[in-house]
Every structure is written in structure tokens, then in C-alpha cells.
Design an enzyme around this catalytic site. Sequence first.
Site, PDB file in Angstrom:
ATOM      1  N   GLU A 242       1.721   9.593  -5.571  1.00 38.16           N
ATOM      2  CA  GLU A 242       1.917   9.399  -4.015  1.00 38.16           C
ATOM      3  C   GLU A 242       0.867   9.948  -3.291  1.00 38.16           C
ATOM      4  OE1 GLU A 242       4.068  10.081  -6.009  1.00 38.16           O
ATOM      5  OE2 GLU A 242       6.164   9.355  -5.731  1.00 38.16           O
TER       6      GLU A 242
ATOM      7  N   ALA B 187       7.943   3.205  -6.462  1.00 34.33           N
ATOM      8  CA  ALA B 187       8.459   2.334  -5.553  1.00 34.33           C
ATOM      9  C   ALA B 187       7.692   1.220  -5.113  1.00 34.33           C
ATOM     10  CB  ALA B 187       8.797   3.115  -4.186  1.00 34.33           C
TER      11      ALA B 187
HETATM   12  N1  DAK Z   1       4.590  -1.772  -6.348  1.00 34.34           N
HETATM   13  C1  DAK Z   1       4.362  -2.876  -6.272  1.00 34.34           C
HETATM   14  N2  DAK Z   1       3.914  -3.534  -7.059  1.00 34.34           N
HETATM   15  C2  DAK Z   1       3.232  -2.815  -8.156  1.00 34.34           C
HETATM   16  C3  DAK Z   1       3.481  -1.685  -8.333  1.00 34.34           C
HETATM   17  C4  DAK Z   1       4.189  -0.881  -7.525  1.00 34.34           C
HETATM   18  N3  DAK Z   1       4.414   0.480  -7.512  1.00 34.34           N
HETATM   19  N4  DAK Z   1       2.786  -1.243  -9.551  1.00 34.34           N
HETATM   20  C5  DAK Z   1       2.278  -2.132  -9.974  1.00 34.34           C
HETATM   21  N5  DAK Z   1       2.501  -3.417  -9.190  1.00 34.34           N
HETATM   22  C6  DAK Z   1       2.126  -4.683  -9.310  1.00 34.34           C
HETATM   23  C7  DAK Z   1       0.679  -4.880  -9.188  1.00 34.34           C
HETATM   24  O1  DAK Z   1       0.401  -5.156  -7.708  1.00 34.34           O
HETATM   25  C8  DAK Z   1       0.360  -6.139  -9.761  1.00 34.34           C
HETATM   26  O2  DAK Z   1       0.851  -7.265  -9.287  1.00 34.34           O
HETATM   27  P1  DAK Z   1      -0.074  -8.649  -9.117  1.00 34.34           P
HETATM   28  O3  DAK Z   1      -1.263  -8.419  -8.512  1.00 34.34           O
HETATM   29  O4  DAK Z   1       0.133  -9.071 -10.512  1.00 34.34           O
HETATM   30  O5  DAK Z   1       0.930  -9.287  -8.257  1.00 34.34           O
HETATM   31  C9  DAK Z   1       1.215  -5.960 -11.172  1.00 34.34           C
HETATM   32  O6  DAK Z   1       2.334  -4.945 -10.567  1.00 34.34           O
HETATM   33  C10 DAK Z   1       0.573  -5.602 -12.154  1.00 34.34           C
HETATM   34  O7  DAK Z   1      -0.050  -4.256 -11.899  1.00 34.34           O
HETATM   35  P2  DAK Z   1      -1.687  -4.146 -12.196  1.00 34.34           P
HETATM   36  O8  DAK Z   1      -2.469  -5.213 -12.188  1.00 34.34           O
HETATM   37  O9  DAK Z   1      -2.014  -3.048 -11.201  1.00 34.34           O
HETATM   38  O10 DAK Z   1      -1.542  -3.512 -14.019  1.00 34.34           O
HETATM   39  P3  DAK Z   1      -2.642  -2.562 -14.438  1.00 34.34           P
HETATM   40  O11 DAK Z   1      -2.151  -2.625 -15.711  1.00 34.34           O
HETATM   41  O12 DAK Z   1      -4.069  -2.842 -14.028  1.00 34.34           O
HETATM   42  O13 DAK Z   1      -2.298  -1.058 -13.629  1.00 34.34           O
HETATM   43  C11 DAK Z   1      -0.833   0.749 -12.958  1.00 34.34           C
HETATM   44  C12 DAK Z   1      -1.179  -0.554 -14.044  1.00 34.34           C
HETATM   45  C13 DAK Z   1       0.522   1.121 -13.265  1.00 34.34           C
HETATM   46  C14 DAK Z   1      -1.724   1.901 -13.334  1.00 34.34           C
HETATM   47  C15 DAK Z   1      -1.066   0.300 -11.611  1.00 34.34           C
HETATM   48  O14 DAK Z   1      -0.249  -0.885 -11.644  1.00 34.34           O
HETATM   49  C16 DAK Z   1      -0.781   1.161 -10.612  1.00 34.34           C
HETATM   50  O15 DAK Z   1      -1.531   2.022 -10.358  1.00 34.34           O
HETATM   51  N6  DAK Z   1       0.507   0.782  -9.904  1.00 34.34           N
HETATM   52  C17 DAK Z   1       0.804   1.708  -8.813  1.00 34.34           C
HETATM   53  C18 DAK Z   1       1.267   2.932  -9.230  1.00 34.34           C
HETATM   54  C19 DAK Z   1       1.677   3.702  -7.991  1.00 34.34           C
HETATM   55  O16 DAK Z   1       0.961   4.143  -7.229  1.00 34.34           O
HETATM   56  N7  DAK Z   1       2.969   3.675  -7.878  1.00 34.34           N
HETATM   57  C20 DAK Z   1       3.567   4.003  -6.370  1.00 34.34           C
HETATM   58  C21 DAK Z   1       3.896   5.576  -6.383  1.00 34.34           C
HETATM   59  S1  DAK Z   1       4.311   6.051  -4.998  1.00 34.34           S
HETATM   60  C22 DAK Z   1       9.995   5.235  -0.151  1.00 34.34           C
HETATM   61  C23 DAK Z   1      10.573   6.174  -1.043  1.00 34.34           C
HETATM   62  C24 DAK Z   1       9.767   6.664  -2.117  1.00 34.34           C
HETATM   63  C25 DAK Z   1       8.385   6.108  -2.172  1.00 34.34           C
HETATM   64  C26 DAK Z   1       7.937   5.256  -1.240  1.00 34.34           C
HETATM   65  C27 DAK Z   1       8.626   4.840  -0.267  1.00 34.34           C
HETATM   66  N8  DAK Z   1      10.894   5.080   0.978  1.00 34.34           N
HETATM   67  C28 DAK Z   1      12.136   5.353   1.055  1.00 34.34           C
HETATM   68  C29 DAK Z   1      10.203   4.388   2.287  1.00 34.34           C
HETATM   69  C30 DAK Z   1       7.762   6.489  -3.517  1.00 34.34           C
HETATM   70  C31 DAK Z   1       6.437   6.069  -3.829  1.00 34.34           C
HETATM   71  C32 DAK Z   1       6.010   5.878  -4.796  1.00 34.34           C
HETATM   72  O17 DAK Z   1       6.609   5.571  -5.995  1.00 34.34           O
END
Ligand code: DAK
Length: 256
Positions: free
Chosen positions: A136, A67
Site C-alpha cells: 500500500e 483491492a
Molecule cells: N487492481 C486492479 N488491477 C490489477 C491489480 C489490482 N490490485 N493487480 C493487477 N491488476 C491488473 C493489471 O492492471 C493488469 O491488467 P491489464 O493491464 O492486463 O488490463 C492485470 O491485472 C495483470 O497484471 P500485471 O500485468 O501487472 O501482471 P504482472 O505479472 O506484470 O505483475 C503483480 C503482477 C501482482 C506484481 C502486479 O500486477 C502488481 O503489482 N499488482 C498490484 C499490486 C498492488 O499494489 N495491489 C494493491 C495493494 S493496495 C480501500 C480499501 C483497501 C485498499 C484500497 C482501498 N478502500 C476501502 C477504498 C487496499 C489497497 C490495496 O490492496
Amino acid sequence: MTHYNNLLIEIKDKIGYITINRPKQLNALNKQTIEELHEAFKQLNDDKQVRTIIVTGSGEKAFVAGADIKEFMNFDAVQGRELAATGQALLFDFVENLETPVIAAINGFALGGGLELALASHIRIAADSAKMGLPEVSLGVIPGYGGTQRLAQIIGKGRAMNMILTADMIDAKTALDYGLVTELTTLENLMETAVNKAHRLMKNSPQAQALAIKAVNASYYKDGFDIEKKLFGNAFTTSDFKEGTTAFVERRKPEF
Ligand code: DAK
């Protein structure tokens, strides 16, 4: 066909293709993308020419990296709970219960909501470079789009607990060993493998497949999904949630 800002849609040889197209954000699911995905799945499912749907991410790096953290980091408990419920109804439960079989072609990172979308799909195929996880709890929240339920259903409680509590990613080979995906291939051959699978599915009765999807799903509906929604909302009231999401944006490790 409807115009989408964050998706590419194509129909060819009875296969509907949905490509999530926000490569700069690693195809993260913001609210608009979730709404568009609902429309696209509905449109393809209603089109009787379409017999299988393939969903994938654009670019070589990500299927969906979760997300959109920057969007949900300021939500409170009520918004979190509401959005979890809306998101599930529009996308995750919707896909799981679609009559048309859905194949997730996992081309890279499938994290959080991204893995949850793959889990809601009926068949998962991955590139051998893909990585999967539910990170998460590293953000101070819990999987809110059915991940706590569907991951355990698919790979078993012990492995699901390990993945959810460590927040660690697994590689594609481990995902295959776990039965999280049923086929691995190279990134180059991923779409071809998904198309072959679609053709295999299309040899069978679509009406029977729609009934089979309903029947298989029927054994998994328990209170867990509702409890997940409530607990997910509760996570938005914690100080760990604030710290976890802020640390992500500030590109530092959270201190819990
Ligand atoms: N959201 C927003 N932006 C994201 C993102 C995400 N999930 N994942 C990556 N990006 C963005 C980064 O901020 C970066 O943007 P800039 O800084 O260039 O503007 C760009 O994508 C490239 O990412 P990285 O520079 O971080 O790339 P790397 O190769 O260094 O790393 C990575 C890749 C996949 C390991 C890393 O990007 C990462 O850890 N990303 C986050 C993974 C994560 O934690 N995802 C979220 C899981 S929690 C909800 C319902 C459900 C949820 C939430 C709310 N509601 C109903 C309210 C569920 C939550 C989740 O999914």
C-alpha cells in the site's frame, strides 16, 4: 444457490469452496466482489452441512492481487474511510469472526487487500510459488482492511513494520518462517493439502471451534482497527496517493 459474477462456489463433502474468479485482474477485489464474498461466506456459514470453508483464487498466478486499484484511485477521504469501514464489516471482520473455520489456500500473489483477506482467515496454507506483501505505501495509501493490526498480531511488530514500510513482497518460504502461513506445498497439491486440513478440522466439535474462534479473537480487539480506518481515510487526501495510484495505471514508477 445465489448467482455470483465474480465467485465460483461449490459444496462437497461438508466443505464449502469459494474461488475468487477475476483472473484477468489477478482476482483484485472490487466493491462487487467484496459484496459477493460477504454473501458467499454468510451463505456457507449458515448452511449447517458446511463444516469448513476454503477460499482461494482462480488461475495459477494470484490468490488476490489487492483491492482494485482502478476502482479506488478516484476516491476522496470520506469515500476511502467509508469504504474501508464497510469493507471491513462486510468481509474482513466478518470472516475473522465467522463460526465456521476458514482456510485460505494461497495459490499465488496475496497482496494488499488479498493478504488482508488471508490474514482474516483462521488458517493459511500456501503454494511454494506464492508471494505475499502489503504494498500500500508504494501507492501512497496504508493497509485499510485490518492489515496494520493483523499482520503484526500474526508475525510480530518488527517483521510487520518491515513488510509494511518497505512494501516488499516475501516469498512463501519466508512466510512459513515468519508463521504467516502454517504449511507450504506445491501449487499442484495445494487444494489437496487444504482439503486434508479441512478433514482434520472436521474431526473436532464445530460448536467448540466456533467458541474457540471467538475466544482467540477476543484478546486482539483494541482501538487499532478504528485508528487504521481513520488514517487510511486521511491517506486519500495526500498528493502521494494521487501520484502512487496514477503511476500504477500508467505503468511507471511513482515519484514521491
Ligand atoms: N487492481 C486492479 N488491477 C490489477 C491489480 C489490482 N490490485 N493487480 C493487477 N491488476 C491488473 C493489471 O492492471 C493488469 O491488467 P491489464 O493491464 O492486463 O488490463 C492485470 O491485472 C495483470 O497484471 P500485471 O500485468 O501487472 O501482471 P504482472 O505479472 O506484470 O505483475 C503483480 C503482477 C501482482 C506484481 C502486479 O500486477 C502488481 O503489482 N499488482 C498490484 C499490486 C498492488 O499494489 N495491489 C494493491 C495493494 S493496495 C480501500 C480499501 C483497501 C485498499 C484500497 C482501498 N478502500 C476501502 C477504498 C487496499 C489497497 C490495496 O490492496
